[in-house]
Design a protein around this motif. Structure first.
Motif, PDB file in Angstrom:
ATOM      1  N   GLU A   1       0.937  -1.036  -0.018  1.00 19.72           N
ATOM      2  CA  GLU A   1       0.240  -0.169   0.189  1.00 19.72           C
ATOM      3  C   GLU A   1       0.577   1.443   0.423  1.00 19.72           C
ATOM      4  OE1 GLU A   1      -1.512   1.587   3.290  1.00 19.72           O
ATOM      5  OE2 GLU A   1       0.668   1.822   3.698  1.00 19.72           O
TER       6      GLU A   1
ATOM      7  N   THR B   1       0.653   3.961   1.785  1.00 22.58           N
ATOM      8  CA  THR B   1      -0.353   5.453   2.971  1.00 22.58           C
ATOM      9  C   THR B   1       1.364   5.598   3.194  1.00 22.58           C
ATOM     10  OG1 THR B   1      -1.907   4.741   3.093  1.00 22.58           O
ATOM     11  CG2 THR B   1      -1.173   6.536   4.742  1.00 22.58           C
TER      12      THR B   1
ATOM     13  N   ARG C   1       0.143  -7.906  -3.149  1.00 21.72           N
ATOM     14  CA  ARG C   1       0.219  -8.414  -1.610  1.00 21.72           C
ATOM     15  C   ARG C   1      -0.193  -9.743  -2.356  1.00 21.72           C
ATOM     16  NH1 ARG C   1      -4.692  -4.472   0.955  1.00 21.72           N
ATOM     17  NH2 ARG C   1      -3.891  -2.623   0.352  1.00 21.72           N
TER      18      ARG C   1
ATOM     19  N   GLU D   1      -2.130 -12.825  -1.862  1.00 24.17           N
ATOM     20  CA  GLU D   1      -3.772 -12.462  -1.740  1.00 24.17           C
ATOM     21  C   GLU D   1      -4.371 -13.631  -2.333  1.00 24.17           C
ATOM     22  OE1 GLU D   1      -6.314 -10.438  -0.011  1.00 24.17           O
ATOM     23  OE2 GLU D   1      -5.602  -9.025  -1.339  1.00 24.17           O
TER      24      GLU D   1
ATOM     25  N   GLY E   1     -10.879  -9.591  -8.956  1.00 23.62           N
ATOM     26  CA  GLY E   1     -10.618  -8.366  -8.307  1.00 23.62           C
ATOM     27  C   GLY E   1     -10.193  -8.374  -7.554  1.00 23.62           C
TER      28      GLY E   1
ATOM     29  N   LEU F   1      -5.704  -9.101  -7.022  1.00 17.81           N
ATOM     30  CA  LEU F   1      -4.675 -10.316  -7.400  1.00 17.81           C
ATOM     31  C   LEU F   1      -3.491  -9.895  -6.499  1.00 17.81           C
ATOM     32  CD1 LEU F   1      -5.868  -7.324 -10.733  1.00 17.81           C
ATOM     33  CD2 LEU F   1      -5.152 -10.233 -11.352  1.00 17.81           C
TER      34      LEU F   1
ATOM     35  N   GLN G   1      -3.538   0.792  -7.362  1.00 16.86           N
ATOM     36  CA  GLN G   1      -4.697   1.963  -6.706  1.00 16.86           C
ATOM     37  C   GLN G   1      -4.137   3.025  -7.623  1.00 16.86           C
ATOM     38  OE1 GLN G   1      -2.805   1.330  -2.727  1.00 16.86           O
ATOM     39  NE2 GLN G   1      -4.497  -0.471  -2.413  1.00 16.86           N
TER      40      GLN G   1
ATOM     41  N   GLU H   1      -3.348  11.760  -0.150  1.00 13.70           N
ATOM     42  CA  GLU H   1      -3.859  11.204   1.377  1.00 13.70           C
ATOM     43  C   GLU H   1      -2.775  12.873   1.379  1.00 13.70           C
ATOM     44  OE1 GLU H   1      -2.936   8.980   2.916  1.00 13.70           O
ATOM     45  OE2 GLU H   1      -2.394   7.546   0.672  1.00 13.70           O
TER      46      GLU H   1
ATOM     47  N   ARG I   1     -11.164  -1.717   9.159  1.00 10.39           N
ATOM     48  CA  ARG I   1     -10.651  -1.920   8.049  1.00 10.39           C
ATOM     49  C   ARG I   1      -9.546  -2.455   8.686  1.00 10.39           C
ATOM     50  NH1 ARG I   1     -10.686  -0.404   3.645  1.00 10.39           N
ATOM     51  NH2 ARG I   1      -8.796   1.162   3.869  1.00 10.39           N
TER      52      ARG I   1
ATOM     53  N   TYR J   1      -3.563   1.650  10.945  1.00 14.24           N
ATOM     54  CA  TYR J   1      -2.935   2.843  11.949  1.00 14.24           C
ATOM     55  C   TYR J   1      -3.866   3.680  11.553  1.00 14.24           C
ATOM     56  CZ  TYR J   1      -2.928   2.954   6.461  1.00 14.24           C
ATOM     57  OH  TYR J   1      -2.995   2.804   5.429  1.00 14.24           O
ATOM     58  N   TYR J   2      -5.575   3.713  11.764  1.00 15.56           N
ATOM     59  CA  TYR J   2      -6.694   4.409  11.711  1.00 15.56           C
ATOM     60  C   TYR J   2      -6.489   4.665  13.391  1.00 15.56           C
ATOM     61  CZ  TYR J   2      -7.121   3.416   6.900  1.00 15.56           C
ATOM     62  OH  TYR J   2      -7.194   2.932   5.426  1.00 15.56           O
TER      63      TYR J   2
ATOM     64  N   ALA K   1     -15.219  -3.826  -2.207  1.00 15.68           N
ATOM     65  CA  ALA K   1     -14.637  -2.639  -2.897  1.00 15.68           C
ATOM     66  C   ALA K   1     -14.301  -2.362  -3.508  1.00 15.68           C
ATOM     67  CB  ALA K   1     -13.711  -2.943  -1.019  1.00 15.68           C
ATOM     68  N   LEU K   2     -14.308  -0.675  -3.986  1.00  9.31           N
ATOM     69  CA  LEU K   2     -13.500  -0.216  -4.867  1.00  9.31           C
ATOM     70  C   LEU K   2     -12.757   0.997  -4.386  1.00  9.31           C
ATOM     71  CD1 LEU K   2     -16.596   0.504  -7.854  1.00  9.31           C
ATOM     72  CD2 LEU K   2     -14.791  -1.714  -7.249  1.00  9.31           C
TER      73      LEU K   2
ATOM     74  N   GLY L   1      -6.341   9.535   4.388  1.00  2.00           N
ATOM     75  CA  GLY L   1      -6.730   9.457   2.298  1.00  2.00           C
ATOM     76  C   GLY L   1      -7.276   8.351   1.669  1.00  2.00           C
TER      77      GLY L   1
ATOM     78  N   GLY M   1      -8.601   0.481  -6.140  1.00  2.00           N
ATOM     79  CA  GLY M   1      -8.187  -0.870  -6.992  1.00  2.00           C
ATOM     80  C   GLY M   1      -8.417  -0.205  -8.278  1.00  2.00           C
TER      81      GLY M   1
HETATM   82  P1  HAM Z   1      -6.940  -0.867   0.955  1.00  2.00           P
HETATM   83  O1  HAM Z   1      -8.602  -1.652   2.386  1.00  2.00           O
HETATM   84  O2  HAM Z   1      -5.912  -2.056   1.536  1.00  2.00           O
HETATM   85  O3  HAM Z   1      -6.645   0.333   2.001  1.00  2.00           O
HETATM   86  O4  HAM Z   1      -6.751  -1.249  -0.181  1.00  2.00           O
HETATM   87  C1  HAM Z   1      -7.149   0.095  -0.794  1.00  2.00           C
HETATM   88  C2  HAM Z   1      -7.938  -0.023  -2.695  1.00  2.00           C
HETATM   89  O5  HAM Z   1      -7.112  -1.063  -3.470  1.00  2.00           O
HETATM   90  C3  HAM Z   1      -9.154  -1.389  -1.850  1.00  2.00           C
HETATM   91  O6  HAM Z   1     -10.714  -0.838  -1.341  1.00  2.00           O
HETATM   92  C4  HAM Z   1      -9.005  -2.761  -3.832  1.00  2.00           C
HETATM   93  O7  HAM Z   1     -10.004  -1.452  -4.168  1.00  2.00           O
HETATM   94  C5  HAM Z   1      -8.172  -2.253  -3.989  1.00  2.00           C
HETATM   95  N1  HAM Z   1      -7.273  -3.889  -3.353  1.00  2.00           N
HETATM   96  C6  HAM Z   1      -6.733  -4.006  -3.020  1.00  2.00           C
HETATM   97  N2  HAM Z   1      -6.135  -5.263  -1.923  1.00  2.00           N
HETATM   98  C7  HAM Z   1      -6.007  -5.631  -3.650  1.00  2.00           C
HETATM   99  C8  HAM Z   1      -5.975  -6.821  -3.768  1.00  2.00           C
HETATM  100  N3  HAM Z   1      -5.439  -7.958  -3.303  1.00  2.00           N
HETATM  101  N4  HAM Z   1      -6.085  -6.384  -5.718  1.00  2.00           N
HETATM  102  C9  HAM Z   1      -6.880  -5.741  -6.078  1.00  2.00           C
HETATM  103  N5  HAM Z   1      -7.708  -5.000  -5.536  1.00  2.00           N
HETATM  104  C10 HAM Z   1      -6.786  -3.966  -4.275  1.00  2.00           C
HETATM  105  C11 HAM Z   1      -5.525   0.621   1.628  1.00  2.00           C
HETATM  106  O8  HAM Z   1      -4.574   0.003   0.879  1.00  2.00           O
HETATM  107  C12 HAM Z   1      -5.119   1.925   2.212  1.00  2.00           C
HETATM  108  N6  HAM Z   1      -3.588   2.673   1.858  1.00  2.00           N
HETATM  109  C13 HAM Z   1      -6.468   3.041   1.631  1.00  2.00           C
HETATM  110  C14 HAM Z   1      -5.379   4.269   2.290  1.00  2.00           C
HETATM  111  C15 HAM Z   1      -4.809   5.250   1.678  1.00  2.00           C
HETATM  112  N7  HAM Z   1      -5.922   4.349   3.685  1.00  2.00           N
HETATM  113  C16 HAM Z   1      -5.648   5.493   3.779  1.00  2.00           C
HETATM  114  N8  HAM Z   1      -5.297   6.909   2.946  1.00  2.00           N
END
Ligand code: HAM
Length: 420
Positions: free
Chosen positions: A80, A82, A111, A113, A118, A120, A125, A129, A256, A260-261, A278-279, A301, A305
């Protein structure tokens, strides 16, 4: 045959127009809110994410691509942005130069996963922020921006969920309450939730297990234990969203997957992409900068995705990309002129005319087939009797008309192509 790694995807030329369109809308929207672009390295020291996102999270404990490099440093491909953005802000003292830093990014993330539609292992992203102020208006802005972007690309089945996680002090009080509630139900929890009970009890709300969900239906809610300042902050965020006309639901069970939130958290959900719905997700993180060794800098922030968004666009049939065209195809009639034809093509390209030509000394028929494949608006015949008489023949492919042009007057060709 060597294939792409599971969970990664090639983005082929045919996919690119949609990516470019989405990224164009992202950049335009960010610009209109005065966010500046930032790019950080693809890998960082592992401790940044371990400390920033939290050791107990799924991301850090199960999903990171972590390895020792040749100098035995533990490196992680960024899961990620942030933590990286906050690290860069502190490292370059951006907070000293400006009281509020509004930053945005578009970047690949990693990641490990279980891949599915949807989801990967390398995904992309876009996000933003805002670091410097603890203003509820900024929390709302982090919902308004992605909402505007998703609407602009034509998505409809959207819902916004928001919650507040308060501050660590009130959360600790609440966690004790939740532990008390779960004590006599512990044996009925799933194995995963039993683990979460000790390391990250709030995440039991995220369990997909039906038995867990049944138990958690009656669990006390963090929102009822918020301190006054957090409650006020949350009310102001909601009223800013009301003023902006953004529909939302308060979801007190929205916890979430990142530690860190503080205060506001949110997600934007699509009704048209199946289980990975979750978009976009985000929230406020007022303690993160300190956590990774900087001064206290409040921040908020979101990240969205791109693959999931494009999946939603495909399912809702939005983003109509016009058929790609080129302006001109130079057809070589006389193979001995190929160097000259190539030189002429360069002149068109210098004028911004999208031009292609033959690289394989093929038959005229094959070259015309290629010109059609590229949807060329014009074809220029180079060679033959006309050329011997000092003329090119320019064919307008839309109506079939042909114009003879003196080979010394190529400005005329520019004018015709640009004017058409
Ligand atoms: P997150 O919810 O882990 O937040 O990821 C944000 C978005 O990235 C998800 O809603 C999803 O659309 C997309 N996403 C996450 N993992 C995957 C995956 N394996 N494959 C495809 N899409 C994915 C964050 O990453 C935080 N940094 C958000 C944030 C910014 N909070 C504060 N500032």
């Amino acid at each position: 045959m060597i294939k792409a790694i599971t969970g990664t995807k090639d983005i082929l030329p045919a996919d690119m127009p949609k990516w470019n369109y989405l990224e164009f809308i992202v950049k335009k929207t960010m610009e209109s809110f005065n966010y500046k672009e930032i790019r950080t390295p693809v890998f960082e020291e592992t401790s940044l994410f371990a400390r920033g996102i939290g050791e107990a999270t799924d991301i850090v404990s199960k999903e990171m691509y972590t390895f020792l490099d040749r100098s035995e440093t533990s490196i992680t491909l960024k899961p990620e942005m942030t933590a990286s953005v906050v690290r860069a802000l502190i490292e370059h003292s951006l907070d000293k130069k400006q009281s509020l830093n509004k930053l945005f990014y578009i970047s690949p993330m990693f990641r490990q996963e279980k891949p599915q539609a949807g989801r990967l292992r390398q995904f992309h992203q876009f996000g933003a922020e805002a670091l410097g102020f603890d203003s509820p208006a900024l929390d709302a802005e982090m919902i308004i921006i992605p909402y505007q972007i998703l609407k602009r690309i034509g998505l409809n089945h959207l819902s916004v969920k928001i919650n507040s996680l308060g501050v660590p002090e009130s959360r600790e009080v609440y966690k004790t309450k939740l532990r008390g509630f779960l004590d006599d139900k512990f044996s009925r929890l799933s194995d995963e939730s039993k683990k979460r009970y000790d390391i990250n009890i709030l995440r039991i709300f995220d369990s997909k297990d039906e038995g867990d969900q049944e138990i958690m239906k009656d669990a006390p809610l963090l929102i009822d234990y918020l301190d006054d300042a957090s409650l006020n902050h949350f009310m102001e965020v909601k009223s800013a969203l009301d003023n902006a006309g953004i529909p939302y639901q308060v979801d007190p069970k929205l916890v979430r997957g990142l530690d860190y939130y503080t205060n506001t958290t949110f997600e934007v959900i699509s009704g048209s992409v199946g289980s990975q719905s979750a978009l976009c997700g985000g929230g406020r993180y007022n303690l993160l900068a300190q956590e990774i060794g900087g001064a206290p800098i409040p921040g908020v922030g979101f990240a969205a995705g791109i693959e999931r968004i494009l999946l939603a666009c495909a399912n809702e049939n939005t983003i109509a990309i016009p058929e790609e065209k080129i302006d001109l195809y130079v057809v070589l009639l006389d193979k001995s002129l190929s160097a000259k034809a190539y030189g002429l093509s360069l002149k068109f390209r210098e004028k911004g005319i999208i031009t292609d030509t033959d690289y394989a000394l093929r038959s005229v028929k094959a070259q015309m087939r290629e010109a059609n494949k590229y949807n060329s608006r014009f074809v220029l015949f180079f060679g033959g009797d006309e050329y011997k008489n000092g003329e090119f023949v320019l064919k307008n492919m839309a109506d079939g008309t042909e114009t003879k042009i003196n080979i010394n007057c190529i400005d005329k060709i520019f004018a015709i192509i640009k004017g058409a």
